[in-house]
Enzyme design. Sequence first.
Site, PDB file in Angstrom:
ATOM      1  N   ALA A   1       0.824  -1.215   0.000  1.00  0.00           N
ATOM      2  CA  ALA A   1       0.000   0.000   0.000  1.00  0.00           C
ATOM      3  C   ALA A   1       0.851   1.256   0.000  1.00  0.00           C
ATOM      4  CB  ALA A   1      -0.927   0.001   1.209  1.00  0.00           C
ATOM      5  N   THR A   2       2.038   1.181   0.598  1.00  0.00           N
ATOM      6  CA  THR A   2       2.923   2.359   0.587  1.00  0.00           C
ATOM      7  C   THR A   2       3.208   2.748  -0.857  1.00  0.00           C
ATOM      8  OG1 THR A   2       3.917   1.701   2.683  1.00  0.00           O
ATOM      9  CG2 THR A   2       5.188   3.227   1.325  1.00  0.00           C
TER      10      THR A   2
ATOM     11  N   ASN B   1      -5.891   3.132  11.054  1.00  0.00           N
ATOM     12  CA  ASN B   1      -5.141   1.967  11.551  1.00  0.00           C
ATOM     13  C   ASN B   1      -4.963   1.965  13.055  1.00  0.00           C
ATOM     14  OD1 ASN B   1      -3.540   4.255  10.648  1.00  0.00           O
ATOM     15  ND2 ASN B   1      -1.730   3.123  11.249  1.00  0.00           N
TER      16      ASN B   1
ATOM     17  N   GLN C   1      -6.862  -0.872   5.991  1.00  0.00           N
ATOM     18  CA  GLN C   1      -7.403  -1.453   7.229  1.00  0.00           C
ATOM     19  C   GLN C   1      -8.872  -1.847   7.085  1.00  0.00           C
ATOM     20  OE1 GLN C   1      -5.664  -2.296   9.839  1.00  0.00           O
ATOM     21  NE2 GLN C   1      -3.727  -1.237   9.447  1.00  0.00           N
TER      22      GLN C   1
ATOM     23  N   ALA D   1      -1.786  -6.934   0.929  1.00  0.00           N
ATOM     24  CA  ALA D   1      -2.285  -8.292   1.216  1.00  0.00           C
ATOM     25  C   ALA D   1      -2.005  -8.765   2.639  1.00  0.00           C
ATOM     26  CB  ALA D   1      -1.651  -9.280   0.226  1.00  0.00           C
ATOM     27  N   HIS D   2      -0.883  -8.288   3.214  1.00  0.00           N
ATOM     28  CA  HIS D   2      -0.518  -8.842   4.538  1.00  0.00           C
ATOM     29  C   HIS D   2      -1.422  -8.368   5.662  1.00  0.00           C
ATOM     30  CE1 HIS D   2       1.686  -5.338   6.434  1.00  0.00           C
ATOM     31  NE2 HIS D   2       1.686  -4.943   5.177  1.00  0.00           N
TER      32      HIS D   2
ATOM     33  N   CYS E   1       5.145   1.226  12.228  1.00  0.00           N
ATOM     34  CA  CYS E   1       6.273   1.974  11.661  1.00  0.00           C
ATOM     35  C   CYS E   1       6.601   3.210  12.476  1.00  0.00           C
ATOM     36  CB  CYS E   1       6.015   2.324  10.205  1.00  0.00           C
ATOM     37  SG  CYS E   1       4.458   3.084   9.950  1.00  0.00           S
TER      38      CYS E   1
HETATM   39  N1  C6P Z   1       0.154   0.018   8.982  1.00  0.00           N
HETATM   40  C1  C6P Z   1       0.339  -0.403  11.383  1.00  0.00           C
HETATM   41  O1  C6P Z   1       0.911  -0.896  12.365  1.00  0.00           O
HETATM   42  P1  C6P Z   1       2.452  -1.385   3.867  1.00  0.00           P
HETATM   43  O2  C6P Z   1       3.562  -1.302   4.891  1.00  0.00           O
HETATM   44  O3  C6P Z   1       2.806  -0.621   2.659  1.00  0.00           O
HETATM   45  O4  C6P Z   1       1.977  -2.758   3.599  1.00  0.00           O
HETATM   46  O5  C6P Z   1       1.181  -0.667   4.552  1.00  0.00           O
HETATM   47  C2  C6P Z   1       1.299   0.678   4.930  1.00  0.00           C
HETATM   48  C3  C6P Z   1       0.014   1.164   5.504  1.00  0.00           C
HETATM   49  C4  C6P Z   1      -0.740   2.061   4.765  1.00  0.00           C
HETATM   50  N2  C6P Z   1      -1.922   2.498   5.204  1.00  0.00           N
HETATM   51  C5  C6P Z   1      -2.418   2.104   6.390  1.00  0.00           C
HETATM   52  C6  C6P Z   1      -3.754   2.609   6.824  1.00  0.00           C
HETATM   53  C7  C6P Z   1      -1.713   1.192   7.188  1.00  0.00           C
HETATM   54  O6  C6P Z   1      -2.241   0.794   8.344  1.00  0.00           O
HETATM   55  C8  C6P Z   1      -0.464   0.727   6.748  1.00  0.00           C
HETATM   56  C9  C6P Z   1       0.361  -0.181   7.616  1.00  0.00           C
HETATM   57  C10 C6P Z   1       0.796  -0.793   9.990  1.00  0.00           C
HETATM   58  O7  C6P Z   1      -0.604   0.358  11.508  1.00  0.00           O
HETATM   59  C11 C6P Z   1       2.278  -0.864   9.875  1.00  0.00           C
HETATM   60  S1  C6P Z   1       3.049   0.729  10.024  1.00  0.00           S
END
Ligand code: C6P
Length: 399
Positions: A71-72, A154, A182, A203-204, A327
Site C-alpha cells: 500500500a505504501t 489503523n 485497514q 495483502a498482509h 512503523c
Molecule cells: N500500517 C500499522 O501498524 P504497507 O507497509 O505498505 O503494507 O502498509 C502501509 C500502511 C498504509 N496504510 C495504512 C492505513 C496502514 O495501516 C499501513 C500499515 C501498519 O498500523 C504498519 S506501520
Amino acid sequence: MRVYADNNATTKVDEAVVEAMKPYFSEMYGNPNSLHKFGSETHKGVATAIDQIYSGIGATDDDDVVFTSCATESNNWVIKSVWLDQIKNGEKNHIITSEVEHPATLSACKYLEREFDVKVTYLPVNSEGTIEAHTLKDFVTEKTALVSIMLANNETGIIFPIKEMVEIAHQKGALFHTDGVQAIGKIPVDVQDLGVDFFSMSAHKFHGPKGIGALYIKSGVSLSPLFHGGSQMGGLRSGTLNVPYMVGMGKAMELAVKSFPKMNVEVRRLRDKIEKALLELPDTFVVGKENRTPNTILISIRGVEGEGMLWDLDKKFGIAAATGSACASEDLEANPVLEAIGADEDLAHTAIRISLSRYTTEEEADYLISSFKDAVIRLRGISSSYATVQAQNEAYSHK
Ligand code: C6P
C-alpha cells in the site's frame, strides 16, 4: 500462552493461502507474459487472482486493478502521479489529506509540499476521532487536484465518511483516493458504492503475504505510471509479475470476503468483551466507540506509560500489542491520533492498540483481559510508589 493482538500491523498468512502459492514457486514458474505453456499456466493463476480481487472490492471489468509491492507504493503512486499529471503543469496546485493518515500518505504529501511547493491541507479530526465530511467543503476548490483520506484508521479502527467526501470532492472536480488497507476483510468494501477514483490495498493486512499490494483505478481515470519498462499490467506498472504473491493475495481476498460474517459477529463480540473488561479499570479511555472496524481497540490507561505496558505484556505474558502503528513504534512519541483529537499528554502517551483477527480465540481474549489488568495494577503500583519516593525526597530536601 502467546497471544498475537497486533493484527493491524500485520497478520498471519492463512494456510490455504500458503498452499495456493506453493505450486507457483517451482512447478509453475513460467513468465506469465511468455507465449509458451509454462507462461500460459502461470497466466491463469494471475487471471484468477485478479478476478478474486475485482470481486472482493466490487470493481467492474472496465476498472483497473494493478498489483504493486504494498500500500505504501500504491499511495505514493497516486500522490506523486497526480502531481506529475495535474500539478506540475500548473493546472492545479492543491492536495487535501487528513491529520491522521498513515505515513505512507502523509510523508508523500509532505515531500511534495517541501520539494515542489504544493499546497497541502490536513483535515482535522473531531474529539471522537472522526472526520466530519462537511469540513471538506471549507477547503476543496477548483484548484484541488486530489483528496486522499483513508477508509478506516489503523490506530483506532474508526471508519471515515468516504462516500460523502467523494461527492464533495467530485463536485469541485478533484480526484479521490482512499487508503483502504485497514478495511479489507473487516468491513464490506464496494468501490463503486464509495465512488472513489483510487483504492489502495496491502495483502498482509488480510492474511496474505507481505510484499504484495494493489491499486484500484476507476474506469476513465488516468494515472501516469511510475515504473516504465516492459509494459506489464497494461503499461501501468512494468516489471515481471510476482505470480506466487499475486496468487496469494487473490486467495487471501477470497477468504477475507468469506470470513467477513465471522469478523463482524465473532471477532466483534470478543473485541467488545475485552474492551468492556478493560474499561472496568479506573481512568481508562477508548477512542471512537461507534463506527469502527470490529477488531480494533485504542485504549489509554492514565498513569501507565505505553512502552512500559507493551514491555510487560510482551515479556511477562507473551502478548503482542502496540502503542500505535508499527512503523512509528521506534520513536517513543505520543500517539498521533490522540494528539490530533486534542487528548492531554498523559492520555496520548499511555495508548495501547489491541487488534484481533479471525484467529483470535475466546481463551486468548480471557488471557489478554486478565494479563492486561495484572500489568496495569502492577505498573500503577510501581509508578505510585515511585511518585511517593519522589515526593518524600522533595520534602526531605526542603527541610
Ligand atoms: N500500517 C500499522 O501498524 P504497507 O507497509 O505498505 O503494507 O502498509 C502501509 C500502511 C498504509 N496504510 C495504512 C492505513 C496502514 O495501516 C499501513 C500499515 C501498519 O498500523 C504498519 S506501520
